[in-house]
Design a protein around this motif. Structure first.
Motif, mmCIF file in Angstrom:
data_model
loop_
_atom_site.group_PDB
_atom_site.id
_atom_site.type_symbol
_atom_site.label_atom_id
_atom_site.label_comp_id
_atom_site.label_asym_id
_atom_site.label_seq_id
_atom_site.Cartn_x
_atom_site.Cartn_y
_atom_site.Cartn_z
ATOM 1 N N GLY A 58 55.328 -1.454 -7.875
ATOM 2 C CA GLY A 58 56.347 -1.771 -8.865
ATOM 3 C C GLY A 58 57.658 -1.056 -8.609
ATOM 4 N N GLY A 59 57.599 0.129 -7.988
ATOM 5 C CA GLY A 59 58.820 0.829 -7.619
ATOM 6 C C GLY A 59 59.593 0.073 -6.552
ATOM 7 N N MET A 60 58.863 -0.519 -5.601
ATOM 8 C CA MET A 60 59.512 -1.326 -4.561
ATOM 9 C C MET A 60 60.143 -2.569 -5.165
ATOM 10 S SD MET A 60 56.574 -1.153 -1.608
ATOM 11 C CE MET A 60 55.815 0.402 -1.108
ATOM 12 N N ILE A 61 59.441 -3.180 -6.126
ATOM 13 C CA ILE A 61 59.982 -4.362 -6.806
ATOM 14 C C ILE A 61 61.206 -3.987 -7.628
ATOM 15 C CG2 ILE A 61 59.474 -6.187 -8.474
ATOM 16 C CD1 ILE A 61 56.495 -5.887 -7.679
ATOM 17 N N ALA A 62 61.156 -2.839 -8.303
ATOM 18 C CA ALA A 62 62.278 -2.374 -9.112
ATOM 19 C C ALA A 62 63.520 -2.169 -8.246
ATOM 20 C CB ALA A 62 61.905 -1.077 -9.830
ATOM 21 N N HIS A 63 63.322 -1.609 -7.051
ATOM 22 C CA HIS A 63 64.435 -1.396 -6.126
ATOM 23 C C HIS A 63 65.065 -2.733 -5.726
ATOM 24 C CE1 HIS A 63 66.087 -0.955 -1.996
ATOM 25 N NE2 HIS A 63 66.611 0.146 -2.495
ATOM 26 N N ALA A 64 64.224 -3.719 -5.416
ATOM 27 C CA ALA A 64 64.736 -5.044 -5.056
ATOM 28 C C ALA A 64 65.458 -5.678 -6.238
ATOM 29 C CB ALA A 64 63.581 -5.932 -4.591
#
Length: 297
Positions: free
Chosen positions: A115-121
């Motif tokens: 979810g952190g990777m998705i949040a960054h995107a």
């Protein structure tokens, strides 16, 4: 614990009805009084929106409309064969909020693990729609930390999950034992996961296509790396106010602030005391305190 989750408002929307079906399930908690804003909680692997069951009530009680989706392929959402890059997963969630939930104001994004990777995107793709960004507990593809750690013994599953077909064959039928390995190994407080919690997650990941979808999220990491490095080159670092949030005893806390500074212009580090990797489940009150302390500054 499942009863806490069942008491939240559950809904699902069809972003696309066929070829393939894109159906997103989400849970929501609304404040009883005046609303201060909206918080989008994005889960990681091997979990679902269920991971936020302990924190959604306190966040909504503090005045925030709190929404936790199951991203594409996870939880109760549909499991298409393709579309697991983080830019696609972020676009799904943005469409959910803006087109189907009619949220027009910038939202506070909180992403954990995948979810952190998705949040960054999400913050790169929809910068004007983000009020603040909290992310962490993941080596972000495209950073030097990711390149240094992705083939280490501590992250052995990055390689395993990236192999076509074999992980599904070996893990299928042993979902509960496989998931429990990660909860036990990465937790400071493994007792935070009850037998009921383990059964709930195992049931979700035993569904047809669930393991394949979960592993496809990892298989997209190198595509994510290209996207993240391109955004950094073309747009520069994220300018939204950000916090990198991790557990006090988490393996992912190592050099996390250094990693965050590679992609965020203004970022601080937050620590969830008494927690390992699973910050919203091991130490929910400390998690809520860190989140509210940051977004209300």
């Amino acid at each position: 614990m499942a009863s806490i989750y069942s008491q939240l408002t559950h809904r699902q929307v069809y972003l696309q009805q066929s070829d393939p079906e894109i159906r997103i399930h989400f849970v929501e908690a609304r404040p009883s009084g005046n609303q201060k804003g909206t918080i989008l909680l994005i889960h990681g692997f091997p979990e679902s929106s269920y991971q936020f069951r302990h924190v959604m009530g306190p966040l909504s009680s503090a005045g925030y409309r709190t929404i936790a989706p199951d991203y594409r392929g996870a939880g109760y959402s549909s499991r298409p064969v393709t579309g697991y890059s983080k830019k696609v997963l972020a676009t799904d969630l943005h469409e959910l909020l803006t087109k189907y939930l009619d949220i027009t104001e910038p939202v506070h994004i909180v992403g954990h693990d995948i979810g952190g990777m998705i949040a960054h995107a999400y913050a790169h793709l929809f910068a004007d729609d983000v009020a603040s960004l909290i992310w962490g507990e993941c080596p972000l593809p495209g950073t030097t930390i990711y390149d240094e750690r992705k083939h280490t013994a501590a992250l052995w599953h990055f390689n395993f999950h990236s192999v076509p077909d074999l992980p599904e064959l070996l893990v299928g039928g042993n979902e509960k034992q496989y998931l429990k390995h990660f909860y036990d190994r990465l937790a400071q407080n493994p007792a935070a996961f009850t037998e009921e919690d383990l059964d709930f997650y195992a049931t979700l990941y035993s569904a047809p296509g669930a393991l394949r979808a979960g592993f496809n999220v990892y298989r997209a990491f190198e595509e994510d790396k290209v996207d993240n490095q391109r955004w950094l080159k073309e747009k520069g670092k994220l300018k939204v106010r950000a916090m990198i949030l991790g557990g006090e005893a988490s393996l992912d806390a190592i050099r996390s602030e250094e990693m965050a500074k590679q992609v965020n212009e203004q970022v601080i580090a937050g620590v969830v005391e008494g927690s390992g990797h699973w910050i919203a489940e091991e130490a929910p009150l400390a998690f809520v305190r860190e989140v509210l302390g940051f977004i209300e500054k």
